[in-house]
Design a protein around this motif. Structure first.
Motif, PDB file in Angstrom:
ATOM      1  N   VAL A  52      -3.149  10.115   3.324  1.00  0.00           N
ATOM      2  CA  VAL A  52      -2.367   9.324   4.284  1.00  0.00           C
ATOM      3  C   VAL A  52      -1.170   8.641   3.627  1.00  0.00           C
ATOM      4  O   VAL A  52      -0.454   7.872   4.279  1.00  0.00           O
ATOM      5  N   LEU A  53      -0.927   8.940   2.353  1.00  0.00           N
ATOM      6  CA  LEU A  53       0.077   8.196   1.595  1.00  0.00           C
ATOM      7  C   LEU A  53       1.498   8.427   2.115  1.00  0.00           C
ATOM      8  O   LEU A  53       2.270   7.473   2.292  1.00  0.00           O
ATOM      9  N   THR A  54       1.867   9.682   2.373  1.00  0.00           N
ATOM     10  CA  THR A  54       3.224   9.974   2.833  1.00  0.00           C
ATOM     11  C   THR A  54       3.515   9.314   4.175  1.00  0.00           C
ATOM     12  O   THR A  54       4.590   8.722   4.377  1.00  0.00           O
ATOM     13  N   LEU A  55       2.571   9.402   5.116  1.00  0.00           N
ATOM     14  CA  LEU A  55       2.773   8.776   6.423  1.00  0.00           C
ATOM     15  C   LEU A  55       2.794   7.250   6.304  1.00  0.00           C
ATOM     16  O   LEU A  55       3.488   6.577   7.074  1.00  0.00           O
ATOM     17  N   TYR A  56       2.046   6.708   5.345  1.00  0.00           N
ATOM     18  CA  TYR A  56       2.082   5.260   5.093  1.00  0.00           C
ATOM     19  C   TYR A  56       3.476   4.830   4.665  1.00  0.00           C
ATOM     20  O   TYR A  56       4.010   3.825   5.149  1.00  0.00           O
ATOM     21  N   PHE A  57       4.093   5.591   3.776  1.00  0.00           N
ATOM     22  CA  PHE A  57       5.451   5.263   3.325  1.00  0.00           C
ATOM     23  C   PHE A  57       6.432   5.280   4.501  1.00  0.00           C
ATOM     24  O   PHE A  57       7.302   4.412   4.614  1.00  0.00           O
ATOM     25  N   ILE A  58       6.293   6.281   5.380  1.00  0.00           N
ATOM     26  CA  ILE A  58       7.265   6.458   6.465  1.00  0.00           C
ATOM     27  C   ILE A  58       7.049   5.450   7.592  1.00  0.00           C
ATOM     28  O   ILE A  58       7.987   4.799   8.047  1.00  0.00           O
ATOM     29  N   ASN A  66      12.959  11.546   2.317  1.00  0.00           N
ATOM     30  CA  ASN A  66      13.243  11.898   0.928  1.00  0.00           C
ATOM     31  C   ASN A  66      12.677  10.877  -0.046  1.00  0.00           C
ATOM     32  O   ASN A  66      12.106  11.234  -1.081  1.00  0.00           O
ATOM     33  N   LEU A  67      12.833   9.591   0.269  1.00  0.00           N
ATOM     34  CA  LEU A  67      12.275   8.560  -0.608  1.00  0.00           C
ATOM     35  C   LEU A  67      10.750   8.639  -0.612  1.00  0.00           C
ATOM     36  O   LEU A  67      10.113   8.514  -1.676  1.00  0.00           O
ATOM     37  N   SER A  68      10.145   8.856   0.562  1.00  0.00           N
ATOM     38  CA  SER A  68       8.687   8.967   0.646  1.00  0.00           C
ATOM     39  C   SER A  68       8.186  10.140  -0.188  1.00  0.00           C
ATOM     40  O   SER A  68       7.194  10.024  -0.917  1.00  0.00           O
ATOM     41  N   THR A  69       8.879  11.278  -0.081  1.00  0.00           N
ATOM     42  CA  THR A  69       8.497  12.454  -0.872  1.00  0.00           C
ATOM     43  C   THR A  69       8.649  12.188  -2.361  1.00  0.00           C
ATOM     44  O   THR A  69       7.782  12.554  -3.167  1.00  0.00           O
ATOM     45  N   ALA A  70       9.735  11.529  -2.750  1.00  0.00           N
ATOM     46  CA  ALA A  70       9.990  11.252  -4.164  1.00  0.00           C
ATOM     47  C   ALA A  70       8.912  10.345  -4.751  1.00  0.00           C
ATOM     48  O   ALA A  70       8.385  10.614  -5.845  1.00  0.00           O
ATOM     49  N   VAL A  71       8.567   9.266  -4.037  1.00  0.00           N
ATOM     50  CA  VAL A  71       7.552   8.338  -4.551  1.00  0.00           C
ATOM     51  C   VAL A  71       6.181   9.009  -4.583  1.00  0.00           C
ATOM     52  O   VAL A  71       5.399   8.817  -5.521  1.00  0.00           O
ATOM     53  N   TYR A  72       5.881   9.819  -3.563  1.00  0.00           N
ATOM     54  CA  TYR A  72       4.609  10.549  -3.535  1.00  0.00           C
ATOM     55  C   TYR A  72       4.464  11.423  -4.779  1.00  0.00           C
ATOM     56  O   TYR A  72       3.416  11.428  -5.435  1.00  0.00           O
ATOM     57  N   HIS A  73       5.519  12.155  -5.121  1.00  0.00           N
ATOM     58  CA  HIS A  73       5.430  13.061  -6.271  1.00  0.00           C
ATOM     59  C   HIS A  73       5.561  12.315  -7.598  1.00  0.00           C
ATOM     60  O   HIS A  73       5.032  12.778  -8.607  1.00  0.00           O
ATOM     61  N   ALA A  74       6.246  11.170  -7.600  1.00  0.00           N
ATOM     62  CA  ALA A  74       6.259  10.336  -8.815  1.00  0.00           C
ATOM     63  C   ALA A  74       4.856   9.841  -9.106  1.00  0.00           C
ATOM     64  O   ALA A  74       4.405   9.843 -10.271  1.00  0.00           O
ATOM     65  N   PHE A  75       4.132   9.419  -8.076  1.00  0.00           N
ATOM     66  CA  PHE A  75       2.739   8.991  -8.245  1.00  0.00           C
ATOM     67  C   PHE A  75       1.871  10.157  -8.719  1.00  0.00           C
ATOM     68  O   PHE A  75       1.076  10.011  -9.659  1.00  0.00           O
ATOM     69  N   SER A  76       2.014  11.326  -8.084  1.00  0.00           N
ATOM     70  CA  SER A  76       1.224  12.495  -8.480  1.00  0.00           C
ATOM     71  C   SER A  76       1.510  12.884  -9.928  1.00  0.00           C
ATOM     72  O   SER A  76       0.589  13.220 -10.688  1.00  0.00           O
ATOM     73  N   GLY A  77       2.788  12.822 -10.315  1.00  0.00           N
ATOM     74  CA  GLY A  77       3.145  13.141 -11.698  1.00  0.00           C
ATOM     75  C   GLY A  77       2.528  12.170 -12.677  1.00  0.00           C
ATOM     76  O   GLY A  77       2.018  12.571 -13.742  1.00  0.00           O
TER      77      GLY A  77
END
Length: 718
Positions: A52-58, A66-77
């Motif tokens: 639910v992380l991406t929808l939480y950001f949005i 784009n920011l939501s996707t970037a933070v999601y993948h920064a966390f995953s990385g």
């Protein structure tokens, strides 16, 4: 220090022989039950939160895609960079058992902070963002830190001779990971969307339940403490590898001009490090070079939780009225399919390919997995192209969008001098004319609009602004009313509704949980999002006569925008429902092919890659290759982060770009694989035996020289 370490190892081996309680009638240690339950709960907490992380950001933090996707993948990385830290702590300092406990506590604290950050009454938006980021950082350190320890700690519970039981344990362990993933990606989206708290989606609960599962995971692991075989820290192999490489580079850089050449640059470390260690590092480096192209696969694979979830929000999620799936629940397909595909590939696909006399080496399997992932993104591109057909795109510079709603009795013709955008007459109370691009000479422009109705000509002057979207509402007196429209589709699958009241009395209308106030005399309500559904017996209250009307508004579908025209006399209420923006007409089931392809690619790429890495590395270097493998996942997420923030492409173009890049990378990887020579498992053992014999001969020679010196008369020169 060396003697103390040896004493610890001897004590560990003694304890291992002394206490290894078994499950009834088997060679399985009882302690592995605690480890498997711990892993199930931990994976539930991780994947449940991440679903639910991406929808939480949005929707909660109100970030853009784009920011939501970037933070999601920064966390995953970050989750895949931190295993190196966990491995160093476990090997050099605390050992696996204490590392798992201490970092699990950090993990729990991160979950709790993340849950508190999702409570609306806790501070302003800055506080929510700060708590969310702090929670994610702690979770990344917790999950990444224990990642290299738990599976290895489970393997430590078995005695050396029980290899078959250990192999089956790892299968059960992997099943527990996927079981936790499947259940969490089904349950946490339900907690988010179906449970309402604080006046909206309950993200606090969706994050709180994974936090509770992580608490259970920690308690269960600690509960088995008395049953575990707890090995001491084994020394940091990764650190020794780095020191040896550093020594070789330093010695080669400082070598005298007349020094003899070495067969390999690592041989420059022979003065300080053993031939065995140097040879092991050479073998590892050969594999690590093959890892260089691999992050691109993970760049595609990990977008299931970001870009693919966002794609699902713009699709039809209704399965025949029986149930409605949530966009973030589609991720469970990957974990579910992998449980099905592993036996299918092992017992069906691979043997069938073997019957065709095709030699399917591990590296060929990995290259095929890359191609399948690229095909998955081609499928995602096709879906995206069809999805955006119902989307109203933001008009470019010096343009706006305009549609006409004809609420007059009789057809009207609309003409804007210099622009032939409405060539056909617009019918009375029919569907809107549809949004049409209107060119502007500047950012703002006043244009004359000529209207013909029942043979009479009318004219009005309207102010338009670039990038905006408008509806021109024409009443029976041909009074021009220009209304700025909302047009961006809901990422939560809501339908947006507005009311236009042609009656003289003002009205209040209840649609689900939303209240609409509509002034009389062609007054317009705000456009509000309502949950997708069929709305019958909707209550409409006249504020002038206090009469209550019931009307059937029908289906408000996913992502659509509706204009409802209220009509009638004081004794009755009728309505016309118009569609401004089309609903999501591509069913979410069309995502299944891309999930099938990406999961098949994962089976061929990921599982095969792990097997290949382990088979090509000496036993003492397997942890080094594990760290290298996890880093490829981390760098894959970095690639997505860069593209999401820097490319600025349309989504379908971005999908196609990723597919093309992976095809190119797979070609490079195939060329590298062609020149790779598989290591002989006996090669290193032979070298070690030779080294041991050389060491024994050197010892004999030294002893002989010592005895010879003893027999010589004092003062004799040698």
């Amino acid at each position: 220090m060396g003697k103390a370490m040896d004493d610890n190892v001897e004590k560990y081996q003694s304890d291992k022989k002394r206490r290894s309680p078994k499950m009834c009638g088997s060679n399985y240690p009882l302690s592995i039950a605690f480890i498997v339950v711990n892993e199930f709960c931990e994976r539930f907490s991780y994947y449940g939160m991440k679903a639910v992380l991406t929808l939480y950001f949005i929707h909660y933090l109100h970030w853009n895609k784009n920011l939501s996707t970037a933070v999601y993948h920064a966390f995953s990385g970050l989750c895949y960079f931190t295993p190196i830290i966990g491995a160093i702590i476990a090997d050099s300092w605390l050992g696996k058992f204490k590392t798992i406990i201490y970092l699990s506590i950090v993990y729990v604290i991160g979950h709790v902070i993340k849950s508190v950050g999702a409570i609306p009454d806790v501070g302003d938006s800055t506080v929510h963002i700060s708590l969310s980021m702090l929670g994610l950082i702690l979770i990344a350190f917790g999950t990444g830190g224990i990642k290299p320890c738990v599976a290895a700690f489970g393997g430590d519970q078995f005695e050396e001779e029980h290899t078959e039981e250990r192999r089956k344990f790892f299968s059960i362990f992997y099943m527990s990971i996927n079981a936790g993933s499947v259940l969490s990606t089904i349950i946490t989206p339900i907690l988010r969307g179906d449970v309402q708290c604080f006046g909206g989606d309950c993200y606090a609960l969706a994050f709180g339940v994974p936090a509770a599962l992580m608490v259970i995971a920690t308690v269960v692991f600690i509960a088995g403490s008395g049953l575990y075989n707890k090995g001491p820290p084994e020394g940091n192999v990764l650190l020794n590898v780095c020191k040896c490489i550093g020594c070789a580079i330093s010695n080669r850089w400082r070598r005298p001009k007349n020094s003899p050449k070495r067969d390999h640059w690592l041989d420059w470390a022979e003065e300080k490090y053993s031939k065995r260690l140097i040879q092991e590092i050479k073998m590892v480096l050969r594999v690590l070079v093959l890892y260089i192209p691999l992050p691109m696969f993970w760049a595609l694979f990990d977008q299931q939780g970001s870009r693919w979830t966002l794609q699902a929000t713009r699709m039809n999620m209704d399965f025949g009225g029986s149930f409605v799936i949530k966009p973030d629940q589609m991720q469970m397909l990957n974990a579910l399919l992998i449980l099905v595909f592993i036996p299918i590939f092992d017992m069906g696909v691979y043997p069938l390919i073997g019957l065709c006399r095709i030699k399917l080496t591990p590296l060929r399997k990995m290259a095929a997995g890359m191609i399948l992932a690229a095909l998955a993104f081609c499928a995602a591109t096709v879906v995206e192209v069809n999805v955006i057909k119902t989307v109203v795109e933001t008009p470019p510079a010096k343009q706006c969008l305009l549609q006409v709603l004809n609420l007059a009795n009789g057809d009207v013709s609309v003409h804007i001098p210099g622009h032939n955008i409405f060539p056909d007459p617009i019918k009375s109370y029919d569907e809107p004319s549809g949004y049409t691009n209107l060119p502007l000479d500047d950012a703002h422009q006043i244009l004359t609009v000529d209207i013909t109705h029942n043979g009479a000509n009318h004219q009005c002057h309207l102010n338009f602004t670039q990038h905006n979207v408008y509806s021109l509402i024409l009443d029976n007196r041909i009074t021009c009313k220009l209304v700025e429209d909302s047009y961006t589709k809901s990422e939560a699958g809501e339908a947006f509704v507005r009311f236009i009241n042609t009656r003289t009395d003002s009205m209040n209308i209840s649609v689900g949980s939303k209240q609409f106030h509509v002034p009389g005399n062609y007054g317009t309500s705000l456009s509000l999002g309502v949950e997708r559904g069929v709305y019958k017996n909707v209550e409409c209250i006249s504020l002038d006569t206090l009469m209550i009307y019931k009307t059937d508004l029908g289906l408000f579908d996913f992502g659509a925008y509706y204009t409802v025209i209220l009509r009638g006399d004081p004794n009755s209420l009728t309505h016309n429902k118009m569609v401004d923006v089309q609903p999501n007409n591509i069913h979410i089931a069309w995502q299944i092919p891309q999930y099938v392809l990406i999961t098949a690619g994962e089976v061929m790429f990921s599982i095969t890659g792990l097997e290949f890495s382990y088979s090509q590395a000496p036993a003492s270097m397997k942890s080094v290759l594990q760290a290298g493998w996890l880093l490829t996942v981390a760098f894959g997420n970095v690639i997505v982060l860069i593209v999401a923030e820097g490319a600025g492409m349309e989504q379908w173009t971005e999908f196609l770009l990723f597919a093309a890049l992976l095809v190119a990378v797979s070609i490079i990887f195939s060329i590298m694989s062609y020149f790779y020579t598989y290591a002989d498992p006996d090669q290193l053992n032979k070298l070690f035996n030779e080294e041991a014999n050389e060491g024994n001969m050197d010892d004999l020679k030294k002893e002989k020289d010592r005895m010879h010196m003893k027999d010589l008369p004092k003062g004799t020169k040698m």
